[in-house]
Write an enzyme that holds these catalytic residues in place. Structure first.
Site, mmCIF file in Angstrom:
data_model
loop_
_atom_site.group_PDB
_atom_site.id
_atom_site.type_symbol
_atom_site.label_atom_id
_atom_site.label_comp_id
_atom_site.label_asym_id
_atom_site.label_seq_id
_atom_site.Cartn_x
_atom_site.Cartn_y
_atom_site.Cartn_z
ATOM 1 N N LYS A 103 -3.582 -10.056 25.459
ATOM 2 C CA LYS A 103 -2.108 -9.926 25.425
ATOM 3 C C LYS A 103 -1.632 -8.799 24.513
ATOM 4 C CE LYS A 103 -3.458 -13.802 23.015
ATOM 5 N NZ LYS A 103 -3.908 -15.151 23.230
ATOM 6 N N GLU A 127 -3.009 -12.958 34.070
ATOM 7 C CA GLU A 127 -2.327 -14.246 33.907
ATOM 8 C C GLU A 127 -2.720 -14.947 32.598
ATOM 9 O OE1 GLU A 127 0.057 -15.773 36.434
ATOM 10 O OE2 GLU A 127 0.399 -16.476 34.412
ATOM 11 N N ILE A 134 -1.326 -21.818 32.192
ATOM 12 C CA ILE A 134 -0.049 -22.018 32.914
ATOM 13 C C ILE A 134 0.273 -20.761 33.728
ATOM 14 C CG2 ILE A 134 2.384 -22.610 32.692
ATOM 15 C CD1 ILE A 134 1.853 -23.679 29.923
ATOM 16 N N GLY A 185 -10.252 -24.800 14.855
ATOM 17 C CA GLY A 185 -10.452 -23.631 15.702
ATOM 18 C C GLY A 185 -9.232 -23.249 16.524
ATOM 19 N N LYS A 203 3.420 -11.948 24.028
ATOM 20 C CA LYS A 203 3.543 -12.669 25.304
ATOM 21 C C LYS A 203 4.949 -12.513 25.879
ATOM 22 C CE LYS A 203 -0.076 -15.940 24.132
ATOM 23 N NZ LYS A 203 -0.403 -17.193 23.468
HETATM 24 N N1 LIG Z 1 -9.597 -17.967 22.992
HETATM 25 C C1 LIG Z 1 -8.519 -18.275 23.677
HETATM 26 O O1 LIG Z 1 -8.154 -19.449 23.813
HETATM 27 C C2 LIG Z 1 -7.718 -17.187 24.353
HETATM 28 C C3 LIG Z 1 -6.614 -17.530 25.134
HETATM 29 C C4 LIG Z 1 -5.912 -16.517 25.804
HETATM 30 C C5 LIG Z 1 -6.285 -15.205 25.639
HETATM 31 N N2 LIG Z 1 -7.341 -14.898 24.830
HETATM 32 C C6 LIG Z 1 -7.711 -13.487 24.678
HETATM 33 O O2 LIG Z 1 -8.979 -13.283 25.258
HETATM 34 C C7 LIG Z 1 -9.684 -12.261 24.556
HETATM 35 C C8 LIG Z 1 -11.044 -12.807 24.099
HETATM 36 O O3 LIG Z 1 -10.817 -13.885 23.213
HETATM 37 P P1 LIG Z 1 -12.014 -14.842 22.747
HETATM 38 O O4 LIG Z 1 -11.353 -15.984 22.055
HETATM 39 O O5 LIG Z 1 -12.949 -15.093 23.857
HETATM 40 O O6 LIG Z 1 -12.729 -13.924 21.644
HETATM 41 P P2 LIG Z 1 -14.142 -14.190 20.919
HETATM 42 O O7 LIG Z 1 -14.593 -15.586 21.122
HETATM 43 O O8 LIG Z 1 -13.995 -13.678 19.529
HETATM 44 O O9 LIG Z 1 -15.154 -13.242 21.740
HETATM 45 C C9 LIG Z 1 -14.986 -11.866 21.734
HETATM 46 C C10 LIG Z 1 -16.082 -11.228 22.558
HETATM 47 O O10 LIG Z 1 -15.805 -9.825 22.659
HETATM 48 C C11 LIG Z 1 -17.009 -9.110 22.446
HETATM 49 N N3 LIG Z 1 -16.653 -7.759 22.009
HETATM 50 C C12 LIG Z 1 -15.889 -7.386 20.947
HETATM 51 N N4 LIG Z 1 -15.746 -6.039 20.933
HETATM 52 C C13 LIG Z 1 -16.417 -5.569 22.006
HETATM 53 C C14 LIG Z 1 -16.635 -4.269 22.546
HETATM 54 N N5 LIG Z 1 -16.123 -3.191 21.965
HETATM 55 N N6 LIG Z 1 -17.370 -4.150 23.680
HETATM 56 C C15 LIG Z 1 -17.907 -5.248 24.281
HETATM 57 N N7 LIG Z 1 -17.718 -6.507 23.821
HETATM 58 C C16 LIG Z 1 -16.989 -6.654 22.696
HETATM 59 C C17 LIG Z 1 -17.777 -9.926 21.432
HETATM 60 O O11 LIG Z 1 -19.122 -9.558 21.497
HETATM 61 P P3 LIG Z 1 -20.236 -10.323 20.640
HETATM 62 O O12 LIG Z 1 -20.410 -11.663 21.330
HETATM 63 O O13 LIG Z 1 -21.422 -9.477 20.780
HETATM 64 O O14 LIG Z 1 -19.722 -10.448 19.245
HETATM 65 C C18 LIG Z 1 -17.483 -11.342 21.949
HETATM 66 O O15 LIG Z 1 -18.391 -11.692 22.952
HETATM 67 C C19 LIG Z 1 -8.756 -11.829 23.423
HETATM 68 O O16 LIG Z 1 -7.996 -10.725 23.838
HETATM 69 C C20 LIG Z 1 -7.836 -13.022 23.232
HETATM 70 O O17 LIG Z 1 -6.582 -12.669 22.690
HETATM 71 C C21 LIG Z 1 -8.072 -15.852 24.190
#
Ligand SMILES: NC(=O)c1ccc[n+]([C@@H]2O[C@H](COP(=O)([O-])OP(=O)(O)OC[C@H]3O[C@@H](n4cnc5c(N)ncnc54)[C@H](OP(=O)(O)O)[C@@H]3O)[C@@H](O)[C@H]2O)c1
Length: 423
Positions: A103, A127, A134, A185, A203
């Site tokens: 986002k 989305e 949602i 978390g 958002k």
């Molecule tokens: N978590 C939620 O509930 C949620 C909800 C809606 C949206 N989002 C969005 O979804 C995205 C991911 O969130 P997340 O919670 O899944 O984050 P996360 O658990 O911290 O995972 C981040 C992932 O990104 C990888 N990464 C970071 N920099 C990178 C790069 N330059 N090239 C390739 N891979 C890279 C990391 O690699 P490593 O595994 O090697 O460290 C890790 O696998 C974010 O933009 C977040 O705002 C998250």
């Protein structure tokens, strides 16, 4: 390509990120065999981390995915918005369809991302970036015609909502509630993005473009978070049967423009947002004829977010694109900064409150440890100065915060009458 061929087109995916969302998607895809989608490679940052997937799937070389002619969909789910921007824009320029959950990146680069989609004729879907599970973006984009959409109000950040729920229901102090959210978390280890309203305004920026064709930048919108809300604010609300929610909202004003911001707000029992508790999200959409509709669900978490990403991937089978209908097929709306709001403001020091900004003060309580007031002010006094964001001051919108000009004239008249001035 015929329509039938499109429907069966295999999707070859290149994933970026294997964290909460990325791994969630990997698992969800494994259970959705009907999709005809396969993962060719996953790009991550740290090659030595243990993964719950075959080692040969992973790489740290982004170009391997972005330049692979067989990969036709790039799915970006990383936590680094600068790198995410580079990945998504390169994918679009390389004529690959793209899906993203980032986002912050989308909100900060929306104008350019829309231009790139138009220029290269590919889909870019996101989305998961608004309220995770949602489906609010596609709804605003497809269903509500510009003229029908009177406004929307949303609880769009699960961490802040969890903290507020704990403050109200368990009487926790802000710091205790934040600590609990972090331990579970729900909040980032650096919680500023959530609690200062940055995630919510990102958002809101995304929602405004699909709801009203307003392409703005988060820094240009009015917002704050819940960092200054204290236990006493919660107590004052509870005495009146109200709860506090951090609300992202937009509303058509009488002059046909759109008032929009993210601010904490007192919410009454009859507002569906009252029952949006803990880490859940909810969006109330107000339309001219259909009246009020309410979307409710999980706004974060591995599977809920992955389900939105999956739905976007699935939509690519029939080459679904956001058309930005309100921007390109309607006269886009404009934001307005000419309206009045009724607010509650609590304070530790009376001197921190610029009383001259208030058109009308209808409640005032103070003692040696501080106090609060309820009054009406023009939004410019929030936009142009930061007095209401300083430590020791907490501003919360009242349950019906919008004051029309005519109502304001009546309030002023009443106030002068009370002061003994003949009008
Ligand atoms: N978590 C939620 O509930 C949620 C909800 C809606 C949206 N989002 C969005 O979804 C995205 C991911 O969130 P997340 O919670 O899944 O984050 P996360 O658990 O911290 O995972 C981040 C992932 O990104 C990888 N990464 C970071 N920099 C990178 C790069 N330059 N090239 C390739 N891979 C890279 C990391 O690699 P490593 O595994 O090697 O460290 C890790 O696998 C974010 O933009 C977040 O705002 C998250």
């Amino acid at each position: 390509m015929s329509e039938e061929a499109n429907k069966t087109k295999p999707l070859v995916l290149g994933l970026f990120g294997f964290g909460v969302v990325g791994e969630g998607l990997y698992k969800v895809l494994a259970k959705t065999t009907s999709l005809n989608a396969s993962i060719k490679k996953v790009c991550i940052k740290h090659p030595n981390k243990k993964r719950n997937a075959p080692a040969e799937l992973f790489t740290t070389d982004a170009d391997l995915l972005l330049n692979d002619p067989e990969i036709n969909v790039i799915v970006e789910m990383i936590d680094d918005s600068e790198a995410a921007y580079s990945i998504v824009t390169t994918a679009i320029k390389n004529k690959k369809q793209a899906v993203s959950a980032s986002k912050k990146m989308i909100a900060e680069h929306l104008e350019e991302l829309i231009r790139l989609q138009q220029e290269h004729g590919v889909s870019f879907l996101y989305e998961a970036a608004a309220c995770a599970s949602i489906p609010v973006i596609r709804n605003l984009e497809e269903y509500y015609d510009n003229d029908l959409l009177a406004g929307f109000q949303g609880v769009v950040n699960g961490s802040t909502n969890y903290i507020l729920t704990k403050m109200f229901e368990d009487g926790l102090d802000y710091k205790e509630a934040l600590l609990e959210a972090q331990q579970l978390g729900f909040a980032e280890s650096n919680p500023a993005l959530d609690v200062e309203g940055i995630d919510a305004v990102n958002k809101l920026t995304v929602l405004l473009s699909h709801a009203y064709g307003i392409v703005s930048h988060p820094s240009k919108l009015l917002y704050t978070g819940i960092q200054n809300i204290n236990a006493n604010d919660a107590k004052v609300g509870a005495e009146k049967g109200l709860v506090i929610r951090l609300v992202a909202q937009a509303r058509k004003t009488n002059d046909g423009k759109v008032a929009s911001f993210v601010l904490p707000q007192f919410v009454k029992k009859d507002n569906p947002l009252y029952n949006v508790r803990n880490e859940y999200n909810g969006v109330v959409i107000k339309s001219g004829f259909a009246d009020e509709q309410f979307f409710y669900g999980k706004g974060a978490g591995s599977f809920p977010t992955a389900s939105a990403v999956l739905s976007d991937i699935s939509a690519l089978r029939y080459e679904y694109k956001y058309e930005y209908k309100k921007l390109f097929y309607h006269v886009p709306n404009e934001l307005t900064w000419d309206f009045y709001l009724k607010v509650y403001v609590s304070f530790e020091q009376l001197q921190s409150i610029p009383q001259q900004y208030f058109e009308w003060i209808e409640e005032w309580h103070s003692n040696e440890t501080g106090g609060y007031l309820v009054g009406v002010l023009h939004v410019k006094h929030l936009l142009e100065s930061q007095w209401w964001k300083q430590k020791g001051v907490s501003l919360v919108l009242t349950a019906d915060p919008f004051i029309e000009n005519i109502e304001l004239r009546q309030l002023r008249k009443k106030s002068l009458e009370l002061a003994g001035v003949v009008v």
